[in-house]
Design an enzyme around this catalytic site. Structure first.
Site, PDB file in Angstrom:
ATOM      1  N   HIS A  72       0.842  -1.194   0.000  1.00 44.12           N
ATOM      2  CA  HIS A  72       0.000   0.000   0.000  1.00 44.12           C
ATOM      3  C   HIS A  72       0.880   1.247   0.000  1.00 44.12           C
ATOM      4  O   HIS A  72       1.742   1.407   0.859  1.00 44.12           O
ATOM      5  CB  HIS A  72      -0.904   0.018   1.239  1.00 44.12           C
ATOM      6  CG  HIS A  72      -2.105  -0.874   1.099  1.00 44.12           C
ATOM      7  ND1 HIS A  72      -3.224  -0.725   1.881  1.00 44.12           N
ATOM      8  CD2 HIS A  72      -2.357  -1.909   0.266  1.00 44.12           C
ATOM      9  CE1 HIS A  72      -4.108  -1.646   1.553  1.00 44.12           C
ATOM     10  NE2 HIS A  72      -3.602  -2.376   0.575  1.00 44.12           N
ATOM     11  N   TYR A 200      -9.736   5.509   6.839  1.00 47.11           N
ATOM     12  CA  TYR A 200      -9.966   5.916   8.219  1.00 47.11           C
ATOM     13  C   TYR A 200     -11.016   7.023   8.208  1.00 47.11           C
ATOM     14  O   TYR A 200     -10.834   8.040   7.536  1.00 47.11           O
ATOM     15  CB  TYR A 200      -8.685   6.452   8.851  1.00 47.11           C
ATOM     16  CG  TYR A 200      -7.623   5.418   9.113  1.00 47.11           C
ATOM     17  CD1 TYR A 200      -7.460   4.867  10.378  1.00 47.11           C
ATOM     18  CD2 TYR A 200      -6.750   4.991   8.103  1.00 47.11           C
ATOM     19  CE1 TYR A 200      -6.474   3.922  10.642  1.00 47.11           C
ATOM     20  CE2 TYR A 200      -5.765   4.047   8.354  1.00 47.11           C
ATOM     21  CZ  TYR A 200      -5.633   3.520   9.620  1.00 47.11           C
ATOM     22  OH  TYR A 200      -4.666   2.588   9.870  1.00 47.11           O
ATOM     23  N   PRO A 292      -5.142   0.437  18.316  1.00 47.33           N
ATOM     24  CA  PRO A 292      -4.833  -0.040  16.961  1.00 47.33           C
ATOM     25  C   PRO A 292      -4.950   1.018  15.870  1.00 47.33           C
ATOM     26  O   PRO A 292      -4.643   0.721  14.719  1.00 47.33           O
ATOM     27  CB  PRO A 292      -5.862  -1.155  16.753  1.00 47.33           C
ATOM     28  CG  PRO A 292      -7.009  -0.786  17.638  1.00 47.33           C
ATOM     29  CD  PRO A 292      -6.398  -0.134  18.837  1.00 47.33           C
ATOM     30  N   LYS A 296       0.349   0.066  14.937  1.00 52.01           N
ATOM     31  CA  LYS A 296       1.700   0.001  15.485  1.00 52.01           C
ATOM     32  C   LYS A 296       1.974  -1.195  16.377  1.00 52.01           C
ATOM     33  O   LYS A 296       3.146  -1.490  16.669  1.00 52.01           O
ATOM     34  CB  LYS A 296       1.982   1.288  16.295  1.00 52.01           C
ATOM     35  CG  LYS A 296       2.181   2.501  15.424  1.00 52.01           C
ATOM     36  CD  LYS A 296       3.515   2.478  14.732  1.00 52.01           C
ATOM     37  CE  LYS A 296       3.502   3.250  13.434  1.00 52.01           C
ATOM     38  NZ  LYS A 296       3.345   2.464  12.237  1.00 52.01           N
ATOM     39  N   TYR A 384       3.513   6.614  10.220  1.00 49.14           N
ATOM     40  CA  TYR A 384       2.696   5.487   9.801  1.00 49.14           C
ATOM     41  C   TYR A 384       3.552   4.391   9.149  1.00 49.14           C
ATOM     42  O   TYR A 384       3.364   3.204   9.413  1.00 49.14           O
ATOM     43  CB  TYR A 384       1.604   5.954   8.842  1.00 49.14           C
ATOM     44  CG  TYR A 384       0.500   4.934   8.625  1.00 49.14           C
ATOM     45  CD1 TYR A 384      -0.614   4.920   9.465  1.00 49.14           C
ATOM     46  CD2 TYR A 384       0.563   4.005   7.606  1.00 49.14           C
ATOM     47  CE1 TYR A 384      -1.634   3.992   9.278  1.00 49.14           C
ATOM     48  CE2 TYR A 384      -0.447   3.075   7.410  1.00 49.14           C
ATOM     49  CZ  TYR A 384      -1.551   3.075   8.256  1.00 49.14           C
ATOM     50  OH  TYR A 384      -2.545   2.139   8.072  1.00 49.14           O
TER      51      TYR A 384
END
Length: 389
Positions: A72, A200, A292, A296, A384
């Site tokens: 991704h 998200y 979550p 991580k 990220y």
């Protein structure tokens, strides 16, 4: 029995540490309280940083991930009815790989078996002993008999509820914790994901996440109250709720189907310090938990393994203890940065019941600033994809 490093727990961190050590010529025994099938039945996270993916390659367990994992380059944020894509690769030159934790565990188990590593399943009442001195050992019960493993070091890779952290309570252990006033209701369904990248979503009804484990298996979550029960959520109710929280065009594209797993997970931030007590090392969830939201947890366990493996390898190869002496400090520096990022993501994307009108406006301003600032997006992206080890 005797080994050089006794590892408690056969999750990804214990297996990864064990394989790296085995390939370096260090003898290990892994103790696991559950059965192999039970361990493989746990459905967990699945977004891997490049650093963790590279470590799986280093351990000889990355081939299937490279074939079947989904690289991704970015993900979507949705808020106020609009999308904003975070282009991870353009901002950092890095990407993540979506590959389920269950598959990581399976690949590491297969690699351990292929290389002759010893794992003792259904080891009950595991207890570390004398780790403050020069001759630590671990005891466990199996088939009605108590066994003892003498070793040089003990690695506690046994999770939040395991015996390793309990063994060091009262020995200078400090804990830091934040419990969040909501949980995640998650389902897994054998349906294609709504998007080829994660979404998200910040919405007045609460957070939502559209994720996947493969091109045919989807993982979806919605924020829910802590007192809600899984039994109260039919599949139809879940699909209706997540579509309410997504922008209209995304909601229309959601493919629904029967769930194959459904659960509610509470969210917490937790850190235990230090992560070394004599010859006992805490690794992964035994030492820290992250919400979550920032993907991580599994990756943070991998960075612990990186630091601990490097230290143990140098100890056995060069008779140097500098790496193991620095383990706790090095690991905790990265732990707290990951805790900060996960806390920030959680606060930015969820609706808090006590935020009030001012708090809500601040959250909206944060998202609006993020969508218009390359500097803010770069900060998000570099955290990220994973900070350097």
């Amino acid at each position: 029995m005797r080994t050089q490093v006794a590892i408690i727990g056969s999750g990804p961190s214990g297996l990864l540490l064990g394989q790296l050590l085995a390939d370096a010529g260090v003898d290990t025994i892994i103790l696991e309280r559950a059965t192999k099938d039970y361990v493989l039945g746990r459905i967990r996270a699945g977004v891997l940083e490049e650093g963790m993916a590279d470590m799986l390659d280093e351990a000889g367990a990355g081939a299937r991930m490279r074939r079947e994992g989904l690289p991704h380059d970015g993900f979507d944020l949705t808020f106020s009815g609009r999308h904003h894509r975070i282009d991870l690769h353009a901002l950092t030159g890095k990407r993540v790989v979506v590959y389920g934790q269950t598959e990581v565990t399976r690949d590491l188990m297969d690699r351990r078996e292929a290389t002759g590593g010893v794992t003792i399943y259904e080891a009950q009442n595991v207890q570390p002993h004398d780790f403050d001195g020069a001759s630590p050992y671990v005891t466990y019960d199996k088939d009605g008999v108590t066994h003892r493993i003498d070793c040089d070091f003990i690695a506690g890779c046994d999770g939040f509820h395991g015996p390793s952290r309990k063994a060091v309570e009262g020995k200078g252990l400090q804990t830091f914790e934040r419990v969040y006033p909501f949980g995640w209701l998650g389902i897994v369904a054998e349906v294609p994901p709504v998007s080829h990248e994660l979404i998200y979503c910040n919405h007045p009804r609460g957070f939502a996440l559209c994720s996947m484990r493969s091109n045919t298996r989807s993982r979806y979550y919605v924020q829910c109250a802590l007192d809600e029960k899984v039994e109260e959520w039919s599949d139809d109710r879940f699909w209706d709720e997540i579509r309410r929280r997504l922008p209209a065009e995304t909601a229309e594209a959601v493919t629904t189907g029967p769930s194959i797993e459904k659960s509610i997970a509470p969210l917490r931030s937790f850190v235990a310090e230090p992560m070394r007590f004599g010859r006992l090392f805490l690794v992964g969830d035994a030492a820290h938990i992250v919400p979550p939201t920032g993907a991580k947890g599994l990756n943070l366990a991998a960075s612990d393994v990186r630091y601990l493996f490097d230290g143990l390898r140098d100890y056995y190869a060069d008779k140097s203890d500098s790496g193991i002496n620095a383990y706790s400090e090095r690991a905790l520096r990265r732990v707290w940065k990951a805790e900060r990022f996960s806390w920030w993501m959680t606060n930015t994307m969820h609706r808090f019941p006590d935020a009030g009108p001012f708090g809500q406006r601040m959250q909206e301003a944060e998202l609006d600033y993020l969508s218009g600032s390359i500097a803010a997006q770069t900060s998000l992206a570099e955290n990220y994809v994973g900070l350097p080890y």
